[in-house]
Design an enzyme around this catalytic site. Sequence first.
Site, mmCIF file in Angstrom:
data_model
loop_
_atom_site.group_PDB
_atom_site.id
_atom_site.type_symbol
_atom_site.label_atom_id
_atom_site.label_comp_id
_atom_site.label_asym_id
_atom_site.label_seq_id
_atom_site.Cartn_x
_atom_site.Cartn_y
_atom_site.Cartn_z
ATOM 1 N N LYS A 203 0.972 -1.294 -0.089
ATOM 2 C CA LYS A 203 -0.153 0.124 -0.133
ATOM 3 C C LYS A 203 0.888 1.069 0.073
ATOM 4 C CE LYS A 203 -3.743 -2.570 1.951
ATOM 5 N NZ LYS A 203 -4.407 -3.122 3.362
ATOM 6 N N GLN B 92 -4.872 -1.520 9.145
ATOM 7 C CA GLN B 92 -4.948 -3.021 8.691
ATOM 8 C C GLN B 92 -5.505 -4.030 9.791
ATOM 9 O OE1 GLN B 92 -3.076 -3.796 5.705
ATOM 10 N NE2 GLN B 92 -3.839 -5.800 6.094
ATOM 11 N N ASP C 54 -11.411 2.379 3.772
ATOM 12 C CA ASP C 54 -11.712 1.172 3.629
ATOM 13 C C ASP C 54 -13.130 0.989 3.389
ATOM 14 O OD1 ASP C 54 -9.757 -0.950 3.238
ATOM 15 O OD2 ASP C 54 -9.251 -0.899 5.209
#
Length: 279
Positions: free
Chosen positions: A47, A91, A114
Amino acid sequence: MIIDGKKVAFSILEELKEKVKKLDKKPGLAVILANDDPSSKVYVSSKEKYSLDLGYKSCVYRFDKTITQGKLIQLIHELNENPDINGILVQLPLFSHLNEDEILELIHPKKDVDGFHPVNIGKLYAGLEPYAVCCTPKGIIKLLKAYNIKIEGKKALVIGRSNIVGKPVASLLLNENATVTIAHSKTKNLKEYTKKADIIVSATGHPKLITADMVKKGAVVIDVGIVRQDNGRLVGDIDFEKVKDIASYITPVPGGVGPMTIACLMENTYELFLLQNKR
Ligand code: NAP
């Protein structure tokens, strides 16, 4: 036809690169890693790399086991207030002593890159436009559209009901006017459902769960599953070699849904940047 996720993702990223070049200020993505999982470390580095390639401001916060819930909460508050950060990604999973739900809910919904915040999930389920749509489900719909695959009126079967893939992809398919069924580990006689489906999206992490005899001729088969075998090879949920002769369209693993997830993450960051900087 084999759906080339790498190619579609590449074109999304190239388009983004051109758009970002024209901006005075650059989008900023913050990624928080608070676990020991080797795969998570790889995902976070990837990422970071994609963000930097696009010219984004990339901030990665890596923590060891001594990180406390309080410190993480404080960081989320700071990132929510930081005008240089447009997207915040935690994460998952977090270290087991941390409360994931509390952390995810503290992210401002307009910075929830997200699309996991209850506000964004709620908007998705209500058929409203979320500030950001979960990356993997969004990538799946984009893949179908890139190949002009009709969704409206089709019988879609989603296998898996997780909050990050199964449920949101089912909502997106429903919003596209498919007739959607969701199967899971307690579903009896899965074949009965797969045989009727025009579109199958499988997200279980169960290698070769879907075999050729379970698929209707001409069905579209999207494989979300990723499992690393002992020999290091990545495999999906679908028995690809056999199912590819029956399906009209099929995604490979790797090179199908995976590259779309990261491309959609980058696109979400850009879209949140625009949302936060609109006059
Ligand atoms: P998850 O949270 O473990 O959910 C798996 C789902 O599959 C559950 O709903 C489970 O049912 C269902 N399931 C398990 N075995 C089954 C079976 N035999 N028959 C029918 N349903 C079954 O996993 P996830 O996070 O959704 O991820 C699923 C897979 O996608 C994993 O391999 C993951 O690595 C991969 N993934 C890939 C990407 C990508 O970018 N390509 C992104 C995210 C995830 P229950 O609810 O009843 O337990």
